[in-house]
Design a protein around this motif. Sequence first.
Motif, PDB file in Angstrom:
ATOM      1  N   TYR F  10     -37.588   7.373 -22.393  1.00  0.00           N
ATOM      2  CA  TYR F  10     -36.271   6.808 -22.167  1.00  0.00           C
ATOM      3  C   TYR F  10     -35.662   6.560 -23.542  1.00  0.00           C
ATOM      4  O   TYR F  10     -36.248   5.857 -24.356  1.00  0.00           O
ATOM      5  N   THR F  11     -34.525   7.152 -23.825  1.00  0.00           N
ATOM      6  CA  THR F  11     -33.913   6.968 -25.141  1.00  0.00           C
ATOM      7  C   THR F  11     -33.073   5.696 -25.158  1.00  0.00           C
ATOM      8  O   THR F  11     -32.198   5.504 -24.315  1.00  0.00           O
ATOM      9  N   VAL F  12     -33.366   4.847 -26.115  1.00  0.00           N
ATOM     10  CA  VAL F  12     -32.718   3.536 -26.119  1.00  0.00           C
ATOM     11  C   VAL F  12     -31.456   3.540 -26.971  1.00  0.00           C
ATOM     12  O   VAL F  12     -31.356   4.248 -27.974  1.00  0.00           O
ATOM     13  N   HIS F  13     -30.500   2.762 -26.548  1.00  0.00           N
ATOM     14  CA  HIS F  13     -29.253   2.569 -27.288  1.00  0.00           C
ATOM     15  C   HIS F  13     -28.981   1.079 -27.409  1.00  0.00           C
ATOM     16  O   HIS F  13     -29.033   0.371 -26.410  1.00  0.00           O
ATOM     17  N   VAL F  14     -28.707   0.630 -28.607  1.00  0.00           N
ATOM     18  CA  VAL F  14     -28.369  -0.780 -28.807  1.00  0.00           C
ATOM     19  C   VAL F  14     -27.053  -0.827 -29.569  1.00  0.00           C
ATOM     20  O   VAL F  14     -26.962  -0.336 -30.697  1.00  0.00           O
ATOM     21  N   ASP F  15     -26.056  -1.399 -28.948  1.00  0.00           N
ATOM     22  CA  ASP F  15     -24.766  -1.489 -29.634  1.00  0.00           C
ATOM     23  C   ASP F  15     -24.699  -2.696 -30.542  1.00  0.00           C
ATOM     24  O   ASP F  15     -24.100  -2.657 -31.596  1.00  0.00           O
ATOM     25  N   ASP F  16     -25.316  -3.747 -30.118  1.00  0.00           N
ATOM     26  CA  ASP F  16     -25.110  -5.017 -30.791  1.00  0.00           C
ATOM     27  C   ASP F  16     -26.454  -5.694 -31.049  1.00  0.00           C
ATOM     28  O   ASP F  16     -26.956  -6.427 -30.199  1.00  0.00           O
ATOM     29  N   PRO F  17     -27.023  -5.437 -32.217  1.00  0.00           N
ATOM     30  CA  PRO F  17     -28.339  -6.019 -32.499  1.00  0.00           C
ATOM     31  C   PRO F  17     -28.303  -7.538 -32.442  1.00  0.00           C
ATOM     32  O   PRO F  17     -27.366  -8.151 -32.949  1.00  0.00           O
TER      33      PRO F  17
END
Lengths: 259, 259, 259, 259, 259, 259
Positions: F10-17
């Motif tokens: 599952y490829t993770v995306h984080v916009d706002d650490p």
Amino acid sequence: MYHHVKKLMYTVHVDDPDPCFGNMLLEQFGGANGELAAAMQYSIQGLNCEDPERKDLLMDIGTEELSHLEIVGALARLHLKPMKNDREAAEADPLVAIAGGGGVTLCNSMGNAWTADYLKVTGELDVDLRSNIAAEARAKIVYERLINFCDDPGTKDALQFLMTREITHMKAFMAALDSMGKDPLSIGKIPPTPGIVDEFYNDSTGEGDDGEIDARGPWNEGDDWKFVEAPAFNGGVKPLARKSEDSVNSGRGKKRLSK
Amino acid sequence: MYHHVKKLMYTVHVDDPDPCFGNMLLEQFGGANGELAAAMQYSIQGLNCEDPERKDLLMDIGTEELSHLEIVGALARLHLKPMKNDREAAEADPLVAIAGGGGVTLCNSMGNAWTADYLKVTGELDVDLRSNIAAEARAKIVYERLINFCDDPGTKDALQFLMTREITHMKAFMAALDSMGKDPLSIGKIPPTPGIVDEFYNDSTGEGDDGEIDARGPWNEGDDWKFVEAPAFNGGVKPLARKSEDSVNSGRGKKRLSK
Amino acid sequence: MYHHVKKLMYTVHVDDPDPCFGNMLLEQFGGANGELAAAMQYSIQGLNCEDPERKDLLMDIGTEELSHLEIVGALARLHLKPMKNDREAAEADPLVAIAGGGGVTLCNSMGNAWTADYLKVTGELDVDLRSNIAAEARAKIVYERLINFCDDPGTKDALQFLMTREITHMKAFMAALDSMGKDPLSIGKIPPTPGIVDEFYNDSTGEGDDGEIDARGPWNEGDDWKFVEAPAFNGGVKPLARKSEDSVNSGRGKKRLSK
Amino acid sequence: MYHHVKKLMYTVHVDDPDPCFGNMLLEQFGGANGELAAAMQYSIQGLNCEDPERKDLLMDIGTEELSHLEIVGALARLHLKPMKNDREAAEADPLVAIAGGGGVTLCNSMGNAWTADYLKVTGELDVDLRSNIAAEARAKIVYERLINFCDDPGTKDALQFLMTREITHMKAFMAALDSMGKDPLSIGKIPPTPGIVDEFYNDSTGEGDDGEIDARGPWNEGDDWKFVEAPAFNGGVKPLARKSEDSVNSGRGKKRLSK
Amino acid sequence: MYHHVKKLMYTVHVDDPDPCFGNMLLEQFGGANGELAAAMQYSIQGLNCEDPERKDLLMDIGTEELSHLEIVGALARLHLKPMKNDREAAEADPLVAIAGGGGVTLCNSMGNAWTADYLKVTGELDVDLRSNIAAEARAKIVYERLINFCDDPGTKDALQFLMTREITHMKAFMAALDSMGKDPLSIGKIPPTPGIVDEFYNDSTGEGDDGEIDARGPWNEGDDWKFVEAPAFNGGVKPLARKSEDSVNSGRGKKRLSK
Amino acid sequence: MYHHVKKLMYTVHVDDPDPCFGNMLLEQFGGANGELAAAMQYSIQGLNCEDPERKDLLMDIGTEELSHLEIVGALARLHLKPMKNDREAAEADPLVAIAGGGGVTLCNSMGNAWTADYLKVTGELDVDLRSNIAAEARAKIVYERLINFCDDPGTKDALQFLMTREITHMKAFMAALDSMGKDPLSIGKIPPTPGIVDEFYNDSTGEGDDGEIDARGPWNEGDDWKFVEAPAFNGGVKPLARKSEDSVNSGRGKKRLSK
């Protein structure tokens, strides 16, 4: 035996106590790469060591690390002091504040009690020296991070001194290892199995659009190396070839048969 | 992501189960220098690593160590099996016998649960590679000791294979570190303090009839080094000289004054 | 800072190495009541201490304990040595034999890594001295048990020396506590609640044919004490009396109401 | 056997939940000097105790401490409750919030799982009573610090009650120890070595301008004591005198020779 | 609050002390699946529980387990007693013999101090009940193994009683969970993602001559399940399909796009 | 053996650490109910398992959990990254910031090193499956709490995926247990003692004004159950009846007599 002079090797000055930073400093007091870990690792290696010259080296540096423990402790104590009475300061490390009365404790920055599980002591001198070289490198980088998160000039100065000494120790351990005159890949007495020792197994594969690279470098290419595709993928999902000359397992299989 | 092929990289054979030896084998299953420690240390370093090539190396070897964990586990399980029903065998490791039903557990030979305190992960690539070189050296010597205490040919053969791979990994990590082209004593970005970095403090003294030697060697003599008598002994029990140019502390004292 | 003289305070002699006994000795090397625990407990208390005179005492004894650690280590090492090559000896402590190469490790007799959880450091001087008195009493009895399980004259002689020193330290800590001139029951600054402080709750009852006694003694009878039947049993299974003057809870209830 | 009445010995009231303070309270729930540590230390000592009268005392107080565990738990639970839904509150103890759902866990204020390493149980009754006296003193000072960091009247009231009981227990353990009629320095059966037992070793020296004092007091001066300079410093850096009558080592050397 | 009656729920008789068996018994005293673990797990769950009826159940059984701790302790103590004076017996558990004076300690059979890491407490009632059902099943099988390694009739009788009670508790926890009327797969409030929840990933493959089987059963076949080959192998070593309807990832990818 | 594809399941995306949330995420990386715990518990159970079909299931899910460890690690790393340079961010987890350089470490949210004490492995297949069902239920609720404390859509999406898979695993383990066809209360081979197994002991009593209820329910009433008042309260504080037919102890006493 030990003697103690109640005067720090380095006298610490803290102008501006910072309890959160005091808490961070505990990494080098009671943390995994801290001064007690160094002192104990080298002193116990020294106690077990049968090479009188390098035993002296281990005890010299082990003893110096004990003095560093005292310096870091003095520094941390000054930063933690506001925890004695200030509730907000106390929240930075309630274990120090409530159980320790605002004094240093033998814990790291997250309150974990120091444990000898941090130590690497094998009783094989060259192996121990390698563990020490790595330990000094870790301690150096930890001091650097502390310096980067610190504003107080007196504290930075003390940390710069302690950080410098880790490089000194790294240099000394490297020289001591080098002076043993051993082939770097010769550990202990039993030689590795020829052939197998030069195989690099590509057990992590990265392909496709988003995949990461499958890298080659001096660690798996050149005359020294034989690059072997991960057995599980060798020919898709088929079983590992057991009879061909060029597979990993068959080589060993043959060796066993020929006994 | 991971895939698992239910076939060992190396198929183990045990002719003569030896529960005490099975217990010793747990050092390489759930022990401080064992296969899970190696697998986790390299995989987590790899997860954090931002150098794509060496990240691949870390994941390759981390994954191989997971497979080794399985081999050691299969070996230990065969040696521990008599503990299922044999009271005397059970006494060699009551935790395995009573709580684990004679199967392997993630403990070392003294029943200590595996802990991540064994790991050395700093997120500084060259430092992590040094920790890995030392880790492989330790694993090698532990396998050698197991071989020396073992009589079963199938077991010795498997251990020889696993021991060989540790040297392979050591060689790969050394090549990876070397290929970074860094000065061995340059760790991180902040340079050590000149002068202090070359001082060797003689903090452990050995004199008198029964005293041990006070050794000199490449680790504290030569152009690179300045040998400094332990401050506490510098002039008997007198205080550390604070004003002379040539003492350790005065140098630092002056530096602070000149700020 | 620390200095180390490579000569034991006490030179150890072992005529007859006994690996099982060497393993037992580790209780005083890396065990809960051992020499490192003592050295660290007193040294860290000393580092935090603001009473310069008793700080000196804490550092004196903390430093002596470090030297004792070295003596016990030297003793244990001689007893453990056969583990280097002898498989049967190795079974007495496989962690020492396989991971440590037959040298001492910072563990107790069951292979548990030393942990700072053993330490009692509160930063309240009189409380810390009480913890130290108890710690010395524990160390004394542990040495006595080791002597009772030992046949080697040289080892017994060393243990007798170390055991004696624990009594010395106990005496010194008692004198230091006494010289503070505090009421033994006055800890810190907030006084206990009068009335409640003198109540003894009989929470463990022993009646019937096989029951154990319900004892009275100076710890719960006399003018100083008010003996209170376990509230849960006070009148059968009825609720705790909340309004009567003579019950434990009502007293407190009233106090809250009157605020 | 145990019976439990679902009614606290002390009913707690919290007007103003304070999650950070709830986290601090865990020191007395699952911390090193907390109520479970006390309950287990005394109950296990009691289980092992062969003196029926003091066994009763140990079980009485051990059982009371179990009830205190419940009071502290009820108090902490009320303070921690906002962690169930409030992200900011959750940051005060993410382990409680995420893993525990905002309920109490058997951890201290820094999330360390309670461990029996905190306990001091030797099976020697007078030694155990000394450990208990020290344990009660530590618990008292911890409660005092909690009171000092707390604003909520109901919470302060409960903590005052619990703090008071620690003094009660301290008084009872002191009376029980005293009633055994033993010389305070007589532990176990083997006497210390005369002469050596009265020597105080000055192993930490403080001289010079910035040095700390080298203190004398009832713990190292007077008829009872013989003050011995730290052997390593005895005559500068010269070896320990081995033949003179007045050195520490020679005394023991002679004793060994005369056997 | 707790009350204690100094009379065991079950009076233990040991005709033939067996120190090695006493050491094994410690698994149920201070071990991972032992009586303290059970007592604490249920009591702390009970303390946090907001369902008054099941809270009562948790406290009932938690309290009973405390009494069992006392029974196991009494049993272990009788078996360990020879360690007080017999060196050979002492070798079965040197920590008990040397540090504990032959009494029980809060450790398991390998000397590991009891730790709250053994506990499973989430504050979600149905989840906690599932943890308890599993805990009772583990305790039952541990008692069975102890019975199988024991010859002493009195000890076997006591163990049979304790083992029986674990089944009682298992039955009660199952009834309590069942009476909540929840769908077994409904945990918490957020539903799982439909589709993905029914996919079984075949991440461990067994093929080839020596490979183990790739099994199908009610856990991955039938109308409820969609069997998905391990993505990494889906089409050889090719990247995971990201756009096709039938791959694991594409399903999720689509969901994200449609947000 | 294991193979690794450098591409997340599952490829993770984080916009706002969010460093504090990154710290919370460590519960599922190196925490008690996290992915490594799951991976190790199932893989080691699988290694020991002698039922080839359920062994395959254990290895399938164990391997999937390893991949989940990588997903959680990737997610946590993105949230923790600001700790590399930002002092305020670093305060959320100084261990990660100072010792780990802002990368993930094998610890939970409070910095506790992962320990195999979290694992439940008994080598009894049905018991292990029960432990796994409970483990999945715990992991599910932990993911739900993380989702509730998270604002970042990419992170929530990944957590929803991982949470869903826990329900999948729970369903598979339940089916596997069910397919064994065992009576749920039949664990191991030795049957519980009839009669005693159906007794419910009311060891926690709640009466009086403020007392909590003494609950009855399917867990202690009905034909299956015999409700027994807590022996200690049975007739006040009188001793347990030993001779009557209907008391707990007398039943057992008779059984012993009749042997």
